[in-house]
Design an enzyme around this catalytic site. Structure first.
Site, PDB file in Angstrom:
ATOM      1  N   ASP A  72      -1.658  13.018   5.336  1.00 45.89           N
ATOM      2  CA  ASP A  72      -2.832  12.168   5.179  1.00 45.89           C
ATOM      3  C   ASP A  72      -2.747  11.102   6.280  1.00 45.89           C
ATOM      4  O   ASP A  72      -1.656  10.819   6.799  1.00 45.89           O
ATOM      5  CB  ASP A  72      -2.806  11.519   3.797  1.00 45.89           C
ATOM      6  CG  ASP A  72      -3.838  10.436   3.648  1.00 45.89           C
ATOM      7  OD1 ASP A  72      -5.031  10.723   3.847  1.00 45.89           O
ATOM      8  OD2 ASP A  72      -3.450   9.291   3.352  1.00 45.89           O
ATOM      9  N   ASP A  89      -4.938   7.625   6.518  1.00 47.72           N
ATOM     10  CA  ASP A  89      -5.047   6.234   6.064  1.00 47.72           C
ATOM     11  C   ASP A  89      -4.095   5.935   4.922  1.00 47.72           C
ATOM     12  O   ASP A  89      -4.132   6.585   3.874  1.00 47.72           O
ATOM     13  CB  ASP A  89      -6.488   5.949   5.618  1.00 47.72           C
ATOM     14  CG  ASP A  89      -7.466   5.992   6.781  1.00 47.72           C
ATOM     15  OD1 ASP A  89      -7.374   5.115   7.648  1.00 47.72           O
ATOM     16  OD2 ASP A  89      -8.303   6.911   6.820  1.00 47.72           O
ATOM     17  N   ASP A 139      -0.370   9.243   0.157  1.00 46.91           N
ATOM     18  CA  ASP A 139      -0.125   7.907  -0.402  1.00 46.91           C
ATOM     19  C   ASP A 139      -0.980   7.622  -1.627  1.00 46.91           C
ATOM     20  O   ASP A 139      -0.880   6.547  -2.204  1.00 46.91           O
ATOM     21  CB  ASP A 139      -0.410   6.836   0.659  1.00 46.91           C
ATOM     22  CG  ASP A 139      -1.910   6.650   0.881  1.00 46.91           C
ATOM     23  OD1 ASP A 139      -2.597   7.653   1.211  1.00 46.91           O
ATOM     24  OD2 ASP A 139      -2.401   5.524   0.721  1.00 46.91           O
TER      25      ASP A 139
END
Length: 218
Positions: free
Chosen positions: A9, A11, A166
């Site tokens: 991922d 961001d 995240d």
């Protein structure tokens, strides 16, 4: 089974851009005499619904909210806050280890291609990644489409890849694509539920990539 590819991922995972985006929204809410609850923010992390949800919430708390007139200042503030920020601690070491092991690297993000490619260029990371799949080209997370596209571009089956996320939405997307998934929360997402992840690490510095590969090859 040996790991042949890593898919990240962007961001909040490779770079803590989410902190800057959250701060810019909090400042905008404050300027309008409103407040942004963190629990609402948590519902949009890892998806493509951030701006729509935030402007709707702001309009409920303040009068005369015009999203189109606010967007340029919002974008400018985010870029200002990110100007001096680099990758998350330990990311560069992982990318170097990945090159040493000959692993293919990809990105699966719900953000736009313009945003992700721009931030990769700013961070000097673009040359590491063969696949960059984004939410304006595929269905965004929690749908698995960005991960499935990254697997196709890299030419690797799901069971021979590892995903790094995240957010719970991101973990759900990677797992739906059949990819073993490591959650590495950032300070904003740390309180959330990562029960679906195969492994949760406090940071990239917790263990080396080599040891992580050994763990998933057992």
């Amino acid at each position: 089974m040996a790991t042949r590819a890593l898919i990240f991922d962007f961001d909040g995972t490779l770079a803590d851009t989410e902190a800057a985006v959250l701060r810019s929204w909090q400042e905008m809410f404050a300027e309008h005499g409103a407040k942004l609850p963190l629990d609402v923010w948590h519902t949009v992390i890892g998806t493509q619904n951030t701006a729509t949800t935030m402007f709707k919430l702001l309009a409920e708390q303040a009068e005369n909210v015009d999203p189109e007139s606010l967007r340029p200042a919002m974008r400018a503030r985010v870029h200002e806050l990110l100007a001096e920020d680099g990758p998350r601690e330990g990311v560069l070491a992982y990318l170097e280890e990945a090159a040493h092991h000959g692993l293919a690297l990809g990105i699966a993000s719900s953000s736009s291609s313009t945003w992700v490619h721009g931030q990769l260029a700013r961070l000097g990371l673009a040359h590491h990644f063969t696949a960059v799949e984004t939410g304006d080209r595929h269905n965004p997370k929690p749908d698995p489409d960005t991960y499935l596209a990254a697997l196709r571009t890299l030419g690797v089956p799901a069971e021979e890849a590892l995903a790094f996320e995240d957010s719970p939405h991101g973990v759900s997307a990677a797992k739906a694509a059949g990819i073993p998934t490591i959650a590495i929360p950032n300070p904003i997402t740390a309180p959330l539920d990562f029960a679906k992840a195969d492994l949760v690490l406090p940071s990239f510095t917790t263990t080396t990539l080599t040891k992580l590969l050994q763990h998933f090859s057992q």
